[in-house]
Design a protein around this motif. Structure first.
Motif, PDB file in Angstrom:
ATOM      1  N   ALA A   1      -3.558  -5.795  -2.629  1.00  0.00           N
ATOM      2  CA  ALA A   1      -3.437  -4.355  -2.358  1.00  0.00           C
ATOM      3  C   ALA A   1      -2.853  -3.630  -3.570  1.00  0.00           C
TER       4      ALA A   1
ATOM      5  N   ASP B   1      -6.934   2.176  -9.058  1.00  0.00           N
ATOM      6  CA  ASP B   1      -7.171   3.582  -8.715  1.00  0.00           C
ATOM      7  C   ASP B   1      -6.407   4.528  -9.641  1.00  0.00           C
ATOM      8  N   HIS B   2      -5.293   4.070 -10.202  1.00  0.00           N
ATOM      9  CA  HIS B   2      -4.450   4.909 -11.060  1.00  0.00           C
ATOM     10  C   HIS B   2      -4.531   4.522 -12.530  1.00  0.00           C
TER      11      HIS B   2
ATOM     12  N   CYS C   1       2.999   1.531  -3.328  1.00  0.00           N
ATOM     13  CA  CYS C   1       2.177   1.853  -4.494  1.00  0.00           C
ATOM     14  C   CYS C   1       1.644   3.282  -4.431  1.00  0.00           C
ATOM     15  N   ARG C   2       1.306   3.754  -3.250  1.00  0.00           N
ATOM     16  CA  ARG C   2       0.856   5.154  -3.116  1.00  0.00           C
ATOM     17  C   ARG C   2       1.953   6.122  -3.523  1.00  0.00           C
TER      18      ARG C   2
ATOM     19  N   VAL D   1       0.843  -1.200   0.000  1.00  0.00           N
ATOM     20  CA  VAL D   1       0.000   0.000   0.000  1.00  0.00           C
ATOM     21  C   VAL D   1       0.880   1.253   0.000  1.00  0.00           C
TER      22      VAL D   1
ATOM     23  N   ASP E   1      -5.548  -3.216  -6.242  1.00  0.00           N
ATOM     24  CA  ASP E   1      -6.494  -2.153  -5.873  1.00  0.00           C
ATOM     25  C   ASP E   1      -5.908  -0.781  -6.178  1.00  0.00           C
ATOM     26  N   CYS E   2      -4.671  -0.583  -5.794  1.00  0.00           N
ATOM     27  CA  CYS E   2      -4.012   0.708  -6.024  1.00  0.00           C
ATOM     28  C   CYS E   2      -3.806   0.947  -7.518  1.00  0.00           C
TER      29      CYS E   2
END
Length: 153
Positions: free
Chosen positions: A73, A80-81, A28-29, A25, A76-77
């Motif tokens: 995770a 989002d991108h 990746c953020r 998480v 998912d990230c």
């Protein structure tokens, strides 16, 4: 004027190692907005360290479960991108060496990671991997800041 083609962007095909779901998480953020901005296609790898003859700390199945949670995770990230992401589990006795081999296998444009925070002992242990990546890799290594601390946040 140059006849040579432009070199690929550092983040066009990066290898992104992750150690756990929480690390995935955080990493990746920090990495995915940058990778998405250049239209990159990341490959995320989880290394399962083998003890080399000594008993492993946990079973391979337990470690693969950790990897799959991290990959969930990551996916998912990535969604989002708007990124298309590949995931890969690699096995080896030397974490840094296995990461470098995985980068070679996919012809990565760079190895991209975020240092893990923690105690001085954790930094001492993971610092060896970080230092080995920087000094032993034949491709660029991009060390990203924590996504929460960028720009003074």
């Amino acid at each position: 004027m140059s006849d040579a083609a432009d070199p690929p962007d550092l983040l066009s095909r990066p290898l992104v190692p992750v150690a756990s779901e929480e690390d995935a998480v955080d990493t990746c953020r920090a990495a995915f907005p940058r990778i998405a901005a250049v239209g990159g296609r990341p490959v995320v790898v989880h290394i399962i360290e083998k003890a080399g003859g000594a008993p492993d700390k946990a079973s391979v199945e337990q470690r693969e479960t950790v990897a799959e949670a991290a990959f969930d995770a990551v996916r998912d990230c990535a969604a989002d991108h708007g990124l298309d992401v590949e995931t890969k589990i690699s096995y080896g006795r030397d974490v840094a060496g296995t990461i470098i081999e995985a980068a070679d296998d996919i012809d990565a444009s760079a190895i991209v990671f975020r240092p893990r925070g923690g105690s001085w002992l954790l930094d001492l242990l993971t610092g060896d991997v970080r230092d080995a990546l920087v000094t032993e890799s034949d491709r660029p290594v991009v060390v990203l800041p924590d996504a929460d601390t960028e720009g003074g946040r």
